[in-house]
Design a protein around this motif. Structure first.
Motif, PDB file in Angstrom:
ATOM      1  N   ALA A 343      -2.961 -21.479   7.728  1.00  0.00           N
ATOM      2  CA  ALA A 343      -3.855 -21.593   8.889  1.00  0.00           C
ATOM      3  C   ALA A 343      -3.373 -20.803  10.090  1.00  0.00           C
ATOM      4  N   SER A 344      -2.446 -19.866   9.880  1.00  0.00           N
ATOM      5  CA  SER A 344      -1.974 -19.067  11.014  1.00  0.00           C
ATOM      6  C   SER A 344      -2.874 -17.862  11.282  1.00  0.00           C
ATOM      7  N   LEU A 345      -3.790 -17.555  10.370  1.00  0.00           N
ATOM      8  CA  LEU A 345      -4.691 -16.415  10.527  1.00  0.00           C
ATOM      9  C   LEU A 345      -6.136 -16.893  10.499  1.00  0.00           C
ATOM     10  N   PRO A 346      -7.044 -16.141  11.111  1.00  0.00           N
ATOM     11  CA  PRO A 346      -8.474 -16.459  10.976  1.00  0.00           C
ATOM     12  C   PRO A 346      -8.893 -16.387   9.512  1.00  0.00           C
ATOM     13  N   ASP A 347      -9.894 -17.149   9.153  1.00  0.00           N
ATOM     14  CA  ASP A 347     -10.338 -17.196   7.755  1.00  0.00           C
ATOM     15  C   ASP A 347     -10.720 -15.822   7.231  1.00  0.00           C
ATOM     16  N   PHE A 348     -11.368 -14.997   8.064  1.00  0.00           N
ATOM     17  CA  PHE A 348     -11.837 -13.701   7.560  1.00  0.00           C
ATOM     18  C   PHE A 348     -10.669 -12.759   7.264  1.00  0.00           C
ATOM     19  N   VAL A 349      -9.497 -12.995   7.861  1.00  0.00           N
ATOM     20  CA  VAL A 349      -8.311 -12.203   7.533  1.00  0.00           C
ATOM     21  C   VAL A 349      -7.580 -12.810   6.345  1.00  0.00           C
ATOM     22  N   GLU A 350      -7.429 -14.116   6.350  1.00  0.00           N
ATOM     23  CA  GLU A 350      -6.701 -14.792   5.276  1.00  0.00           C
ATOM     24  C   GLU A 350      -7.388 -14.611   3.929  1.00  0.00           C
ATOM     25  N   SER A 351      -8.713 -14.459   3.927  1.00  0.00           N
ATOM     26  CA  SER A 351      -9.460 -14.338   2.671  1.00  0.00           C
ATOM     27  C   SER A 351      -9.516 -12.908   2.137  1.00  0.00           C
ATOM     28  N   MET A 352      -8.963 -11.947   2.863  1.00  0.00           N
ATOM     29  CA  MET A 352      -8.999 -10.553   2.392  1.00  0.00           C
ATOM     30  C   MET A 352      -8.103 -10.373   1.163  1.00  0.00           C
ATOM     31  N   PRO A 353      -8.602  -9.757   0.087  1.00  0.00           N
ATOM     32  CA  PRO A 353      -7.716  -9.401  -1.033  1.00  0.00           C
ATOM     33  C   PRO A 353      -6.676  -8.385  -0.560  1.00  0.00           C
ATOM     34  N   GLU A 354      -5.446  -8.528  -1.046  1.00  0.00           N
ATOM     35  CA  GLU A 354      -4.357  -7.659  -0.606  1.00  0.00           C
ATOM     36  C   GLU A 354      -4.112  -6.528  -1.609  1.00  0.00           C
ATOM     37  N   LYS A 355      -3.752  -5.377  -1.069  1.00  0.00           N
ATOM     38  CA  LYS A 355      -3.343  -4.223  -1.873  1.00  0.00           C
ATOM     39  C   LYS A 355      -2.034  -3.695  -1.296  1.00  0.00           C
ATOM     40  N   LEU A 356      -0.965  -3.725  -2.093  1.00  0.00           N
ATOM     41  CA  LEU A 356       0.295  -3.133  -1.652  1.00  0.00           C
ATOM     42  C   LEU A 356       0.231  -1.629  -1.837  1.00  0.00           C
ATOM     43  N   MET A 357       0.563  -0.895  -0.779  1.00  0.00           N
ATOM     44  CA  MET A 357       0.609   0.562  -0.816  1.00  0.00           C
ATOM     45  C   MET A 357       2.027   1.002  -0.448  1.00  0.00           C
ATOM     46  N   PHE A 358       2.934   0.968  -1.428  1.00  0.00           N
ATOM     47  CA  PHE A 358       4.293   1.418  -1.147  1.00  0.00           C
ATOM     48  C   PHE A 358       4.331   2.927  -1.342  1.00  0.00           C
ATOM     49  N   LEU A 359       4.521   3.650  -0.237  1.00  0.00           N
ATOM     50  CA  LEU A 359       4.470   5.107  -0.237  1.00  0.00           C
ATOM     51  C   LEU A 359       5.890   5.661  -0.311  1.00  0.00           C
ATOM     52  N   SER A 360       6.204   6.339  -1.395  1.00  0.00           N
ATOM     53  CA  SER A 360       7.521   6.961  -1.572  1.00  0.00           C
ATOM     54  C   SER A 360       7.348   8.463  -1.512  1.00  0.00           C
ATOM     55  N   LEU A 361       7.990   9.101  -0.542  1.00  0.00           N
ATOM     56  CA  LEU A 361       7.911  10.548  -0.427  1.00  0.00           C
ATOM     57  C   LEU A 361       9.019  11.150  -1.294  1.00  0.00           C
ATOM     58  N   VAL A 362       8.624  11.764  -2.389  1.00  0.00           N
ATOM     59  CA  VAL A 362       9.578  12.344  -3.338  1.00  0.00           C
ATOM     60  C   VAL A 362       9.909  13.757  -2.877  1.00  0.00           C
ATOM     61  N   ASN A 363      11.129  13.940  -2.452  1.00  0.00           N
ATOM     62  CA  ASN A 363      11.603  15.240  -1.962  1.00  0.00           C
ATOM     63  C   ASN A 363      12.666  15.737  -2.937  1.00  0.00           C
ATOM     64  N   ILE A 364      12.237  16.456  -3.967  1.00  0.00           N
ATOM     65  CA  ILE A 364      13.151  16.868  -5.034  1.00  0.00           C
ATOM     66  C   ILE A 364      14.260  17.780  -4.521  1.00  0.00           C
ATOM     67  N   PRO A 365      13.965  18.823  -3.730  1.00  0.00           N
ATOM     68  CA  PRO A 365      15.069  19.696  -3.281  1.00  0.00           C
ATOM     69  C   PRO A 365      16.126  18.947  -2.486  1.00  0.00           C
ATOM     70  N   LYS A 366      15.696  18.082  -1.582  1.00  0.00           N
ATOM     71  CA  LYS A 366      16.677  17.356  -0.780  1.00  0.00           C
ATOM     72  C   LYS A 366      17.489  16.395  -1.642  1.00  0.00           C
ATOM     73  N   SER A 367      16.832  15.715  -2.578  1.00  0.00           N
ATOM     74  CA  SER A 367      17.556  14.786  -3.446  1.00  0.00           C
ATOM     75  C   SER A 367      18.575  15.523  -4.305  1.00  0.00           C
ATOM     76  N   MET A 368      18.194  16.683  -4.841  1.00  0.00           N
ATOM     77  CA  MET A 368      19.137  17.494  -5.613  1.00  0.00           C
ATOM     78  C   MET A 368      20.328  17.894  -4.755  1.00  0.00           C
ATOM     79  N   ARG A 369      20.015  18.302  -3.535  1.00  0.00           N
ATOM     80  CA  ARG A 369      21.094  18.800  -2.673  1.00  0.00           C
ATOM     81  C   ARG A 369      22.046  17.668  -2.285  1.00  0.00           C
TER      82      ARG A 369
END
Length: 742
Positions: A343-369
């Motif tokens: 009950a800490s959020l309004p109903d219209f927010v609490e009822s929203m389906p969630e989608k996790l968007m974990f964004l990983s920036l793959v930087n191959i040259p830097k990782s190799m280096r």
């Protein structure tokens, strides 16, 4: 050879050895034409070019380009990277050289045909010089081809017939990628939890194959969920291969403080764990970045989450100094979500389906280096052998010790070709996934962004009339709700470590198209514009595709309308501090120098952090409000452990606003800001550092020692916000009584 060819073609007397490959007729000395050589009709043409000068002009483009090629070859040999020049590039340079020479020669012919002295040209000498030009060009081609053949033979002997991938390999890999698979989310774990640091597969479909990097079995790792008031217990196992620790860091304190200092990257197979964003203790076995888990060992973290911790989106990652960039930026990370109290959020927010968007920036040259630098510091110099099992790909040659030049070859030095090497943003480890949403329905996207050093901008791409239209409404940043939410946004500006909770609703376009692209733009900060920048200035690409499917309760106006505005009941450590009274003794400056030294300065005092813990930058009391004036934060994202901070002043920025709370920020419009923080409850070390992770490994980190009695809170919080709470969530905010004069 090229210098000798130039001397012979120009008729210059030189002590250089004769050119054996090309027989050139001795050129006549250059002089002004004698009067007898020019008839009376041409006497007025005093500016006629002497024949030898005309001959020289025809060759000047060839010689200049040849010298440029020679200079490039010389520089390449000096840095030991001539072999990295591909056959395509050298052949292209030769073709361009011959084309320019031919074009210059043709223009010279046209010019000479209009010259009044054309009939006095010495045809025999001209023919000889034509032959010399052709022979010189042929010899240049032959020499370059011989060199390429020689190095190609070495490549085949060392790396096999495949060698490094070609442009065709990259195109074929991209074409073979099954695009737009439905987005999958990591598994969800609750305490007690076991995390295992291990070699983890990172698929790279944009170039083919995969790499092995450090991770928690998948990229990202499992999502951890915890409730306010809960004790989070995480057993961290280190199953990385054996590797040296800080004893391999081959640097002295005097070597520190320099940007791109390779000696500060070491101990890559040792690890620990940081709960980024949690308002928890930094002592003992809690969120203590001084913990150290060696290969083959394990430890259990016990983290008490306060009863009044705000629900929000956070993340976890390793934070072992000198190895953070290679580990956290290389794939060892996962989401950490504190549940919203009931009950800490309004109903219209609490009822929203969630989608996790974990964004990983793959930087191959830097990782190799980073891997190469870590190997260099941990190398067994007696045998010249380095065990290396990570950042390998079947499409790339193996790592190898270069005995001749005394360094490690980074995948056969194939990085310079840059094929498929632009940073790529993957979502939950997937390359260009698809997210299916119901038309007109609101969803809650939890964005988390992890990278070694770059920031990203996220935005909708395409025809906004015919394509689906999506409405983005910002709810929270860095795991803390806006004081008044939501806020309409066109772009998200995320730096490594940033989080954003966004309400998203889409509707199909007027042409009933059902897909829209969401793109990203990965950008490097201003200080990376120089020669030291190893990543690219800007890379723009597709992040994901949103597919909109029909809904039974569809309304064409739903996504066009903003959500109702709301405010949540806040814990007292997050009470609005903009109108708080701050003691003069609690006003300080924090500076992050742009290039040197790599340190954090508190009131102009700071120490570059080596592998030994430096003294604190200052002592500050618990239970009081601090006001800090930040500088240099346009170049270095400022991250603070334990306590978040609130922006009081910031200038000319499209994303950061006064009143917003953060633990990591990187304004794009100004290098300065004024922030306030409530130093609440916890004593001990409060770490502050640049969240460009390589800079942190270079030593751009310090800490403040919080003194006083553990558990002390600021008494002024409830005077600013009478509904804030220090214990368990008491329920939704009560409605204020109207003023008596109404």
């Amino acid at each position: 050879k090229i210098w000798a060819l130039a001397a012979a073609c120009l008729g210059t007397q030189s002590a250089m050895p004769p050119v054996k490959e090309v027989e050139l007729e001795e050129a006549q000395p250059c002089h002004s034409p004698a009067t007898s050589d020019v008839d009376s009709t041409a006497s007025s043409s005093a500016s006629l070019v002497p024949p030898c000068l005309r001959q020289r002009r025809r060759l000047v483009a060839v010689i200049a380009a040849a010298l440029l090629v020679a200079a490039a070859v010389g520089v390449g040999a000096a840095v030991g990277s001539w072999k990295s020049l591909s056959v395509r590039r050298v052949r292209g340079a030769i073709a361009e050289l011959q084309l320019k020479a031919s074009d210059t020669h043709q223009k010279d012919r046209e010019s000479k045909s209009a010259s009044a002295g054309e009939e006095h040209r010495d045809s025999a000498k001209e023919a000889n010089l034509e032959d010399a030009y052709a022979a010189a060009a042929d010899q240049l081609t032959k020499t370059a081809e011989e060199i390429l053949a020689e190095h190609h033979a070495e490549d085949v002997d060392r790396y096999g017939p495949a060698g490094a991938p070609t442009e065709d390999d990259v195109k074929a890999a991209k074409a073979a990628v099954p695009k737009y698979r439905e987005l999958q989310e990591p598994k969800v774990l609750r305490s007690p939890i076991t995390l295992t640091m291990q070699a983890t597969k990172l698929p790279t479909p944009w170039i083919g194959g995969h790499f092995f990097t450090r991770g928690y079995g998948s990229i990202p790792g499992p999502t951890i969920r915890v409730k306010p008031g809960e004790t989070l217990r995480v057993t961290l196992k280190n199953e990385l291969g054996p590797g040296p620790g800080y004893e391999s860091c081959a640097f002295e304190q005097s070597d520190l403080g320099w940007f791109m200092n390779t000696a500060t990257i070491c101990a890559l197979n040792h690890t620990n764990l940081h709960t980024h964003g949690l308002h928890v203790s930094s002592r003992g076995s809690a969120d203590n970045i001084l913990n150290h888990v060696k290969p083959g060992e394990s430890m259990t973290l016990t983290i008490k989450v306060p009863d009044n911790h705000m629900g929000g989106t956070h993340w976890y990652h390793p934070h072992l100094h000198h190895a953070t960039a290679a580990q956290a930026g290389g794939g060892a990370h996962g989401a950490l979500i504190v549940d919203d109290p009931y009950a800490s959020l309004p109903d219209f927010v609490e009822s929203m389906p969630e989608k996790l968007m974990f964004l990983s920036l793959v930087n191959i040259p830097k990782s190799m280096r980073l891997e190469a630098w870590g190997l260099k510091t941990g190398l067994n110099t007696s045998t010249k052998v380095a065990e290396q099992h990570l950042w390998k790909n079947p499409k790339y040659p193996e790592w190898e010790w270069d005995e001749k030049h005394g360094h490690i070859l980074e995948h056969g030095n194939s990085l310079i070709s840059g094929l498929g090497m632009d940073p790529v943003l993957v979502v939950n480890g997937q390359y260009r996934p698809r997210v299916t949403l119901e038309d007109g329905r609101w969803y809650r996207f939890r964005f988390v962004f992890a990278a070694i050093e770059q920031r990203v901008e996220i935005f909708q791409e395409g025809d906004l009339i015919q394509a689906p239209y999506c409405n983005f409404q910002l709810l929270a940043k860095d795991g803390i709700y806006l004081h008044t939410a939501p806020r309409a946004v066109q772009r998200l500006y995320l730096v490594s470590g940033s989080r954003a909770d966004v309400a998203v609703s889409c509707t199909r376009g007027v042409a009933w198209k059902d897909e829209v692209r969401v793109d990203f733009s990965a950008k490097w900060q201003p200080m990376g514009s120089g020669a030291q920048a190893t990543t690219f200035e800007e890379t723009t690409g597709e992040m994901l595709k949103i597919k909109v499917k029909p809904s039974s309760d569809w309304s064409p106006l739903a996504p066009l309308l903003s959500l109702p505005r709301f405010s949540v009941r806040r814990p007292c450590y997050l009470a609005d501090l903009r109108w708080a009274r701050v003691q003069r003794s609690n006003m300080h400056t924090v500076d992050l120098p742009q290039l040197y030294p790599m340190t954090v300065k508190f009131d102009d005092k700071g120490h570059v952090w080596g592998h030994e813990v430096p003294p604190p930058m200052a002592n500050i009391p618990v239970g009081q409000v601090q006001e800090w004036t930040l500088s240099g934060i346009r170049y270095h994202p400022f991250h603070l452990h334990v306590n978040p901070y609130q922006i009081v002043q910031v200038w000319n920025d499209p994303y950061y606003f006064p009143g917003d709370w953060h633990d990591t920020m990187l304004p794009t419009g100004s290098a300065n800001a004024v922030v306030r923080l409530n130093v609440d409850s916890f004593t001990g070390k409060m770490i502050a550092h640049c969240h460009l992770l390589e800079h942190e490994d270079n030593g751009m980190m310090g800490y403040l020692n919080i003194t006083g009695e553990e558990g002390t809170t600021w008494p002024g919080a409830q005077k600013l916000d009478w509904q804030c709470y220090n214990g368990v969530f008491p329920g939704p905010p009560a409605a204020r009584a109207p003023p008596i004069w109404r």
